[in-house]
Design an enzyme around this catalytic site. Structure first.
Site, PDB file in Angstrom:
ATOM      1  N   ARG A  17       0.848  -1.198   0.000  1.00  0.00           N
ATOM      2  CA  ARG A  17       0.000   0.000   0.000  1.00  0.00           C
ATOM      3  C   ARG A  17       0.880   1.244   0.000  1.00  0.00           C
ATOM      4  O   ARG A  17       0.913   2.001  -0.956  1.00  0.00           O
ATOM      5  CB  ARG A  17      -0.944  -0.016   1.211  1.00  0.00           C
ATOM      6  CG  ARG A  17      -2.119   0.975   1.108  1.00  0.00           C
ATOM      7  CD  ARG A  17      -1.755   2.364   1.565  1.00  0.00           C
ATOM      8  NE  ARG A  17      -1.252   2.415   2.925  1.00  0.00           N
ATOM      9  CZ  ARG A  17      -0.696   3.485   3.478  1.00  0.00           C
ATOM     10  NH1 ARG A  17      -0.549   4.604   2.766  1.00  0.00           N
ATOM     11  NH2 ARG A  17      -0.236   3.462   4.711  1.00  0.00           N
ATOM     12  N   ASP A  18       1.663   1.467   1.033  1.00  0.00           N
ATOM     13  CA  ASP A  18       2.508   2.655   1.099  1.00  0.00           C
ATOM     14  C   ASP A  18       3.595   2.609   0.030  1.00  0.00           C
ATOM     15  O   ASP A  18       3.986   3.638  -0.530  1.00  0.00           O
ATOM     16  CB  ASP A  18       3.133   2.769   2.489  1.00  0.00           C
ATOM     17  CG  ASP A  18       3.424   4.207   2.885  1.00  0.00           C
ATOM     18  OD1 ASP A  18       3.434   5.079   2.003  1.00  0.00           O
ATOM     19  OD2 ASP A  18       3.629   4.461   4.083  1.00  0.00           O
ATOM     20  N   HIS A  21       3.246   4.412  -3.460  1.00  0.00           N
ATOM     21  CA  HIS A  21       3.619   5.807  -3.731  1.00  0.00           C
ATOM     22  C   HIS A  21       4.898   5.891  -4.567  1.00  0.00           C
ATOM     23  O   HIS A  21       5.053   6.780  -5.403  1.00  0.00           O
ATOM     24  CB  HIS A  21       3.852   6.558  -2.412  1.00  0.00           C
ATOM     25  CG  HIS A  21       2.606   6.905  -1.665  1.00  0.00           C
ATOM     26  ND1 HIS A  21       1.661   7.772  -2.150  1.00  0.00           N
ATOM     27  CD2 HIS A  21       2.169   6.504  -0.439  1.00  0.00           C
ATOM     28  CE1 HIS A  21       0.683   7.905  -1.258  1.00  0.00           C
ATOM     29  NE2 HIS A  21       0.965   7.148  -0.226  1.00  0.00           N
ATOM     30  N   SER A 171       4.295  11.130   9.143  1.00  0.00           N
ATOM     31  CA  SER A 171       4.127  11.227   7.697  1.00  0.00           C
ATOM     32  C   SER A 171       5.244  11.975   6.990  1.00  0.00           C
ATOM     33  O   SER A 171       5.471  11.778   5.793  1.00  0.00           O
ATOM     34  CB  SER A 171       2.798  11.913   7.385  1.00  0.00           C
ATOM     35  OG  SER A 171       1.740  11.346   8.119  1.00  0.00           O
ATOM     36  N   HIS A 198       3.855   4.388  12.952  1.00  0.00           N
ATOM     37  CA  HIS A 198       4.269   4.213  11.552  1.00  0.00           C
ATOM     38  C   HIS A 198       5.338   5.255  11.259  1.00  0.00           C
ATOM     39  O   HIS A 198       5.062   6.452  11.281  1.00  0.00           O
ATOM     40  CB  HIS A 198       3.034   4.415  10.655  1.00  0.00           C
ATOM     41  CG  HIS A 198       3.310   4.437   9.181  1.00  0.00           C
ATOM     42  ND1 HIS A 198       2.910   3.420   8.337  1.00  0.00           N
ATOM     43  CD2 HIS A 198       3.903   5.365   8.380  1.00  0.00           C
ATOM     44  CE1 HIS A 198       3.239   3.725   7.086  1.00  0.00           C
ATOM     45  NE2 HIS A 198       3.852   4.893   7.092  1.00  0.00           N
ATOM     46  N   HIS A 200       8.531   7.152   9.059  1.00  0.00           N
ATOM     47  CA  HIS A 200       9.165   7.452   7.772  1.00  0.00           C
ATOM     48  C   HIS A 200      10.631   7.798   8.032  1.00  0.00           C
ATOM     49  O   HIS A 200      10.986   8.264   9.105  1.00  0.00           O
ATOM     50  CB  HIS A 200       8.452   8.605   7.060  1.00  0.00           C
ATOM     51  CG  HIS A 200       7.175   8.186   6.388  1.00  0.00           C
ATOM     52  ND1 HIS A 200       6.794   8.649   5.159  1.00  0.00           N
ATOM     53  CD2 HIS A 200       6.196   7.341   6.786  1.00  0.00           C
ATOM     54  CE1 HIS A 200       5.640   8.110   4.812  1.00  0.00           C
ATOM     55  NE2 HIS A 200       5.248   7.318   5.794  1.00  0.00           N
TER      56      HIS A 200
END
Length: 344
Positions: A17-18, A21, A171, A198, A200
């Site tokens: 999913r991620d 991108h 994010s 989550h 990054h």
């Protein structure tokens, strides 16, 4: 003296999913199936699939996916025999009908994401999922824009709406471990449901931040194979799992099979693993959504401005996902200012 028993923590894998991108949402059915089978074989508890922006998001504005939501869900559901299948949805992109379609495809977990101060937008969807008997987690995006107490209050409200788990996304990759510790500690004190983090990797801190989250009480951590994801990528799954094992957390994941899955992901899903490059670092420092990276670079080149300046300007405007149009506005404003300076 016997060793202390390992603490259990659950890993969720949004590679499919991620990671979308990073490849403009163009993964095909064979790629989805191959990685899902490998993650399933490794014992990854939860595999998330879909357009990078979630259910219903395939569009000209944020990118059309190669496959429909239905095609992606059907493909991955068939490949997961023991791992659970999860989906992500942002209100405004996805609808209740999209949720019902996902449930019909056998989704086990739904995550509803909102901006970190706008949890109320998830109320209707969480209540609908509760009525359907589906496990539903609420996730707060761009969480560095809220205080620890503010996030804790939002999480408590989301649990009241029916969330069976809550979490935050870093994010923009802006956090350092101390930032994560403060926020996860406050959230865990405010709710009695699982708490998720989550990360990054814009500042190279994704694994360290994830460890900080675990030590502060988070019971769910997100991570992607080779860090596959927007911009500098996400927490690297095959690094995080053995690090957690070394400090006393049990993930239940088979290391060798996980390494195999990561090798497959690098070979079959991506042109190159994510890198902490100069633009990604500036994105993290500015606190701007990592998914803006490609668009910022494209628009900056077209307008003849420095993408680093664009990122810092977007940070001052507190731009969030969904406000991609601001990239053009900022770059064109900078270009006009530069032209006026030259002609003055």
């Amino acid at each position: 003296m016997s060793a202390a028993p390992a603490r259990t923590i659950q890993i969720h894998d949004p590679t499919l999913r991620d990671g979308h991108h990073a490849v403009r949402h163009q993964l095909d059915a064979q790629q989805l199936r191959g990685y899902a089978e490998a993650a399933n074989a490794a014992g990854v508890p939860v595999v998330e699939v879909g357009h990078g922006n979630g259910l219903g998001a395939s569009s000209l504005q944020v990118g059309r996916a190669l496959l429909s939501d239905d095609e992606m869900l059907a493909t991955v559901r068939e490949a997961l025999t023991t791992s659970k299948m999860a989906v992500f949805m942002l209100p405004g992109w996805g609808t209740v009908r999209d949720l019902d379609d996902a449930v019909a495809h056998g989704v086990d977990l739904v995550r509803i994401g909102t901006h970190c101060t706008e949890g109320d937008l998830a109320e209707r969807h969480l209540e609908h999922l509760r009525e359907r008997g589906v496990e539903a987690h609420a996730v707060l995006l761009m969480s560095h824009m809220a205080t620890p107490d503010g996030l804790a209050e939002e999480c408590a409200r989301l649990v009241g709406f029916g969330a069976t788990g809550v979490g935050i996304m870093n994010s923009s990759g802006h956090y350092l471990p101390g930032d994560v510790t403060e926020r996860i500690t406050a959230m865990c004190a405010a709710v009695d449901v699982p708490v998720m983090f989550h990360g990054h990797n814009n500042l190279g801190m994704a694994v360290a931040n994830s460890v900080a989250a675990a030590e502060a009480g988070a019971s769910i951590l997100d991570a992607c194979a080779r860090g596959f994801g927007a911009g500098a990528g996400n927490t690297q799954l095959e690094v995080l799992v053995p690090v957690l094992d070394r400090i006393g957390f049990d993930t239940g994941i088979d290391l060798y099979k996980l390494l195999d899955a990561a090798d497959l992901a690098e070979r079959d899903l991506m042109t190159a693993p994510p890198a902490v490059d100069s633009v990604a670092i500036v994105s993290g420092l500015a606190g701007v959504f990592s998914g803006f990276k490609t668009r910022v670079i494209e628009v900056s080149a077209r307008e003849g401005v420095d993408p680093r300046d664009v990122f810092f300007a977007l940070g001052r405007l507190q731009a969030v996902a969904g406000q991609e149009d601001l990239i053009v506005d900022v770059a064109q404003t900078m270009a006009r200012a530069a032209a006026e300076k030259v002609s003055a």
